[in-house]
Write a protein that holds these residues in place. Structure first.
Motif, PDB file in Angstrom:
ATOM      1  N   LEU A 238      -5.409  -5.244   6.407  1.00 21.06           N
ATOM      2  CA  LEU A 238      -4.185  -5.911   6.902  1.00 21.06           C
ATOM      3  C   LEU A 238      -4.436  -6.631   8.228  1.00 21.06           C
ATOM      4  N   HIS A 239      -5.716  -6.626   8.690  1.00 23.79           N
ATOM      5  CA  HIS A 239      -6.109  -7.270   9.959  1.00 23.79           C
ATOM      6  C   HIS A 239      -5.362  -6.665  11.152  1.00 23.79           C
ATOM      7  N   ILE A 240      -5.261  -5.333  11.154  1.00 32.20           N
ATOM      8  CA  ILE A 240      -4.623  -4.636  12.281  1.00 32.20           C
ATOM      9  C   ILE A 240      -5.742  -3.983  13.093  1.00 32.20           C
TER      10      ILE A 240
ATOM     11  N   GLU B 249       0.912   1.947  13.825  1.00 36.57           N
ATOM     12  CA  GLU B 249       0.429   0.556  13.960  1.00 36.57           C
ATOM     13  C   GLU B 249       0.781  -0.262  12.719  1.00 36.57           C
ATOM     14  N   ILE B 250       0.586   0.343  11.529  1.00 37.01           N
ATOM     15  CA  ILE B 250       0.881  -0.383  10.281  1.00 37.01           C
ATOM     16  C   ILE B 250       2.378  -0.701  10.226  1.00 37.01           C
TER      17      ILE B 250
ATOM     18  N   PHE C  43       0.833  -1.212   0.000  1.00 37.46           N
ATOM     19  CA  PHE C  43       0.000   0.000   0.000  1.00 37.46           C
ATOM     20  C   PHE C  43       0.863   1.256   0.000  1.00 37.46           C
ATOM     21  N   ASP C  44       0.514   2.208  -0.889  1.00 36.30           N
ATOM     22  CA  ASP C  44       1.151   3.529  -0.834  1.00 36.30           C
ATOM     23  C   ASP C  44       0.252   4.414   0.037  1.00 36.30           C
ATOM     24  N   ILE C  45       0.688   4.665   1.279  1.00 34.23           N
ATOM     25  CA  ILE C  45      -0.186   5.391   2.217  1.00 34.23           C
ATOM     26  C   ILE C  45       0.175   6.874   2.309  1.00 34.23           C
ATOM     27  N   SER C  46       1.107   7.317   1.440  1.00 32.58           N
ATOM     28  CA  SER C  46       1.675   8.659   1.611  1.00 32.58           C
ATOM     29  C   SER C  46       0.625   9.770   1.512  1.00 32.58           C
ATOM     30  N   GLU C  47      -0.441   9.551   0.731  1.00 31.97           N
ATOM     31  CA  GLU C  47      -1.447  10.617   0.567  1.00 31.97           C
ATOM     32  C   GLU C  47      -2.743  10.316   1.334  1.00 31.97           C
ATOM     33  N   MET C  48      -2.767   9.221   2.114  1.00 30.30           N
ATOM     34  CA  MET C  48      -4.051   8.780   2.698  1.00 30.30           C
ATOM     35  C   MET C  48      -4.454   9.579   3.925  1.00 30.30           C
ATOM     36  N   ASP C  49      -5.765   9.805   4.047  1.00 27.98           N
ATOM     37  CA  ASP C  49      -6.280  10.440   5.268  1.00 27.98           C
ATOM     38  C   ASP C  49      -6.630   9.355   6.292  1.00 27.98           C
ATOM     39  N   GLU C  50      -7.155   9.796   7.442  1.00 32.75           N
ATOM     40  CA  GLU C  50      -7.435   8.882   8.552  1.00 32.75           C
ATOM     41  C   GLU C  50      -8.370   7.737   8.141  1.00 32.75           C
ATOM     42  N   ASP C  51      -9.437   8.065   7.382  1.00 26.47           N
ATOM     43  CA  ASP C  51     -10.409   7.028   6.999  1.00 26.47           C
ATOM     44  C   ASP C  51      -9.779   5.983   6.077  1.00 26.47           C
ATOM     45  N   ALA C  52      -9.002   6.461   5.111  1.00 24.74           N
ATOM     46  CA  ALA C  52      -8.349   5.537   4.169  1.00 24.74           C
ATOM     47  C   ALA C  52      -7.352   4.639   4.928  1.00 24.74           C
ATOM     48  N   LEU C  53      -6.666   5.212   5.910  1.00 21.61           N
ATOM     49  CA  LEU C  53      -5.703   4.425   6.706  1.00 21.61           C
ATOM     50  C   LEU C  53      -6.419   3.351   7.523  1.00 21.61           C
ATOM     51  N   ARG C  54      -7.601   3.729   8.087  1.00 28.68           N
ATOM     52  CA  ARG C  54      -8.386   2.739   8.836  1.00 28.68           C
ATOM     53  C   ARG C  54      -8.755   1.564   7.942  1.00 28.68           C
ATOM     54  N   ASP C  55      -9.077   1.911   6.702  1.00 32.18           N
ATOM     55  CA  ASP C  55      -9.458   0.902   5.715  1.00 32.18           C
ATOM     56  C   ASP C  55      -8.276  -0.044   5.449  1.00 32.18           C
ATOM     57  N   VAL C  56      -7.089   0.525   5.287  1.00 29.35           N
ATOM     58  CA  VAL C  56      -5.873  -0.289   5.079  1.00 29.35           C
ATOM     59  C   VAL C  56      -5.658  -1.207   6.292  1.00 29.35           C
ATOM     60  N   CYS C  57      -5.836  -0.650   7.502  1.00 32.39           N
ATOM     61  CA  CYS C  57      -5.664  -1.464   8.719  1.00 32.39           C
ATOM     62  C   CYS C  57      -6.624  -2.655   8.706  1.00 32.39           C
ATOM     63  N   ARG C  58      -7.875  -2.390   8.301  1.00 32.78           N
ATOM     64  CA  ARG C  58      -8.853  -3.493   8.229  1.00 32.78           C
ATOM     65  C   ARG C  58      -8.359  -4.570   7.271  1.00 32.78           C
TER      66      ARG C  58
ATOM     67  N   ASN D 213       3.345  -3.348  12.969  1.00 27.15           N
ATOM     68  CA  ASN D 213       2.837  -4.703  12.737  1.00 27.15           C
ATOM     69  C   ASN D 213       3.419  -5.376  11.500  1.00 27.15           C
ATOM     70  N   LYS D 214       3.639  -4.585  10.438  1.00 27.08           N
ATOM     71  CA  LYS D 214       3.942  -5.192   9.140  1.00 27.08           C
ATOM     72  C   LYS D 214       5.367  -4.955   8.626  1.00 27.08           C
ATOM     73  N   CYS D 215       6.081  -4.002   9.221  1.00 22.28           N
ATOM     74  CA  CYS D 215       7.385  -3.647   8.642  1.00 22.28           C
ATOM     75  C   CYS D 215       8.558  -3.843   9.593  1.00 22.28           C
ATOM     76  N   GLU D 216       8.366  -3.385  10.832  1.00 22.75           N
ATOM     77  CA  GLU D 216       9.481  -3.279  11.773  1.00 22.75           C
ATOM     78  C   GLU D 216      10.355  -4.543  11.825  1.00 22.75           C
ATOM     79  N   HIS D 217       9.688  -5.716  11.942  1.00 29.09           N
ATOM     80  CA  HIS D 217      10.435  -6.962  12.180  1.00 29.09           C
ATOM     81  C   HIS D 217      11.320  -7.372  11.000  1.00 29.09           C
ATOM     82  N   HIS D 218      11.135  -6.724   9.836  1.00 30.84           N
ATOM     83  CA  HIS D 218      11.968  -7.076   8.671  1.00 30.84           C
ATOM     84  C   HIS D 218      13.364  -6.457   8.747  1.00 30.84           C
ATOM     85  N   TYR D 219      13.538  -5.431   9.589  1.00 30.69           N
ATOM     86  CA  TYR D 219      14.811  -4.703   9.579  1.00 30.69           C
ATOM     87  C   TYR D 219      15.768  -5.294  10.612  1.00 30.69           C
ATOM     88  N   ILE D 220      16.541  -6.277  10.160  1.00 34.54           N
ATOM     89  CA  ILE D 220      17.463  -6.998  11.045  1.00 34.54           C
ATOM     90  C   ILE D 220      18.791  -6.244  11.111  1.00 34.54           C
TER      91      ILE D 220
END
Length: 514
Positions: A357-359, A373-374, A340-355, A377-384
């Motif tokens: 992604l099951h967040i 949260e996104i 998802f490209d979330i750079s232009e998303m508002d709060e509602d669109a972000l909530r939709d992405v969370c849904r 949940n979905k990115c942090e653990h990849h950065y070893i």
């Protein structure tokens, strides 16, 4: 003295203490005991050729095992440097007719766990073990509680007390039985001293700022609250020291740092303890690009000081602290790991992405919290390997300067290592009007029920109104960094005394220690 809660062993040891007193032996003598050598020194350096240097040894430590052979015994004595075998022979300890000191005191009244002082000389046993031949011994401390049992077979320790509940609650006993643990804590001190040395060498000044604050600021977290009787006001334990260090930059210091013990009234897990140590430093006339370079150079030096190499083993991985570290923007990271490209998303669109992604989200979460949260949940653990995640949205960063070229973003980075945030840094916000507006946004979040939103600190705003130079600042999680550099998977293993829930007392109710 009531004995109903003593074990049989504890009762017997108390009786032995009384027996010693009857013999005129103080189980807790006051005199100092002279020490000439350490166990490690004797084991490393004693030989037949230089035995003269070890002809008069005076050593003190804790008895860890005793092997009785009738008229002589072997025992293991442990001092701060390690263990050494000692040999106690009846006729050397008691050259006269009276053998009480050996037959009664040594064989019957001395226990494993007792602290004794010995005098004697070095020798090597038939089996080749460097040992001390004891000529005299003194009881320095009678131990009334038996040590937990560690089974040994073929020189290997088994069952070396692995129960974390016991280990963290009774760290003192844990350190006696597992002395190798000391290495982690010694390394922790090496780490902190290396950081201090680096900062001092570069001209930074170490300072102290208040732990008791009338307004908890500088981070998003639930504070601990207490009450000051004389002033009759609530006070908070600090969640961060940021706003005080920035006041010092206003006051004309160019580079200040503090190892800050912070307190956050939140859950406990393998990476969170309610009190923890963060290093924060602030530097006038610098920005977050300079801070990235300084941070990677600092961590490279720390890794080398602790491991003699930039490659550090962490679990089954090897993490390289070789500079430079990778840099990735938070929006790129989200796009790469979620699509998802979330750079232009508002709060509602972000909530939709969370849904999608099951967040899980809550109504109190604003745009910043949703992006957090996104990412979490979905990115942090990849950065070893060490990676700077940069250029955060303004909503996530109420104390950060707006980006010089990217609208809606701020000049911030978080350093990720082994899938965890280790540091957080900004080009600091020094516009008092902008800062006031951002604080007011936080108040609206607080009214929506966000219990981590920031209070308005009017005195801090007043300080900014005098003028703070362009500044870069960082917070580095010392406990988490220590976990990485000592290869520990739990924060409890790098804190001597981690927070524990109250112990159950007799009758089942929970009572704090008196």
């Amino acid at each position: 003295m009531s004995t109903h809660h003593f074990s049989e062993q504890e009762i017997i040891r108390r009786e032995k203490r009384t027996e010693l007193e009857k013999l005129g032996i103080d189980p807790y003598p006051a005199a100092a005991f002279p020490i000439t050598h350490t166990a490690a020194d004797i084991k490393a350096n004693f030989s037949e050729e230089n035995k003269e240097a070890y002809s008069e040894i005076s050593l003190a430590g804790r008895l860890m095992s005793i092997r009785d052979m009738g008229k002589a015994s072997f025992a293991a004595l442990q001092d701060h440097s390690g263990r050494i075998q000692i040999y106690v022979k009846r006729d050397d300890i008691c050259p006269e007719e009276d053998k009480t000191l050996y037959n009664t005191v040594w064989k019957k009244l001395v226990d494993i766990g007792d602290i004794i002082g010995i005098k004697g000389y070095g020798f090597i046993t038939k089996t080749g073990e460097t040992s001390i031949h004891v000529k005299e011994f003194t009881i320095l401390t009678k131990s009334l509680k038996p040590l937990p049992v560690v089974k040994e077979a073929e020189g290997q320790s088994f069952d070396a007390v692995t129960d974390p509940e016991f280990r963290y609650r009774q760290r003192y006993a844990d350190l006696i039985i597992n002395p190798q643990l000391k290495n982690t804590f010694i390394k922790r001190t090496v780490m902190i001293n290396t950081i201090r040395g680096f900062l001092n060498k570069h001209g930074a000044l170490e300072v102290d700022t208040p732990v008791l604050q009338s307004i908890p600021g500088g981070a998003a977290a639930r504070p601990f609250i207490t009450h000051h009787n004389a002033l009759d006001i609530p006070l908070y334990l600090r969640i961060a020291n940021e706003l005080y260090l920035k006041r010092l930059i206003v006051g004309g210091f160019d580079w200040v740092y503090e190892f800050s013990r912070n307190f956050r009234n939140e859950g406990m897990d393998r990476t969170h303890n309610p009190e923890f140590t963060i290093l924060e430093f602030y530097v006038a006339y610098q920005d977050y690009f300079w801070m990235m370079n300084t941070t990677e150079n600092l961590l490279e030096q720390v890794a080398v000081a602790m491991h003699n190499t930039t490659d550090v083993p962490v679990g089954d991985k090897t993490i390289s602290f070789k500079t430079p570290f990778k840099r990735v923007s938070i929006y790129e990271a989200v796009k790469e790991h979620t699509g998802f490209d979330i750079s232009e998303m508002d709060e509602d669109a972000l909530r939709d992405v969370c849904r999608k992604l099951h967040i899980e989200t809550t109504p109190s979460m604003g745009r910043g919290k949703l992006i957090d949260e996104i990412f979490g949940n979905k990115c942090e653990h990849h950065y070893i390997q060490p990676t700077f995640i940069i250029d955060y949205p303004v909503e996530m960063s109420p104390l950060t300067k707006k980006h010089r070229s990217k609208p809606g973003l701020v000049e911030r980075f978080e350093l990720m290592i082994n899938g965890k945030e280790i540091a957080n840094a900004y080009s600091e916000l020094n516009d008092p009007v902008d800062q006031r507006e951002r604080f007011e946004e936080q108040v609206k979040l607080m009214e929506r029920g966000d219990d981590e939103a920031m209070f308005i600190d009017y005195d801090f705003l007043r300080a900014l109104e005098y003028g703070m130079p362009p500044t870069s600042g960082i917070g580095i999680g010392i406990d988490r960094l220590c976990m990485l550099l000592t290869n520990q998977s739990s924060i409890q293993d790098v804190l001597f005394f981690p927070q524990m829930r109250p112990e159950k007392r007799e009758g089942g109710e929970e009572k704090p220690e008196q």
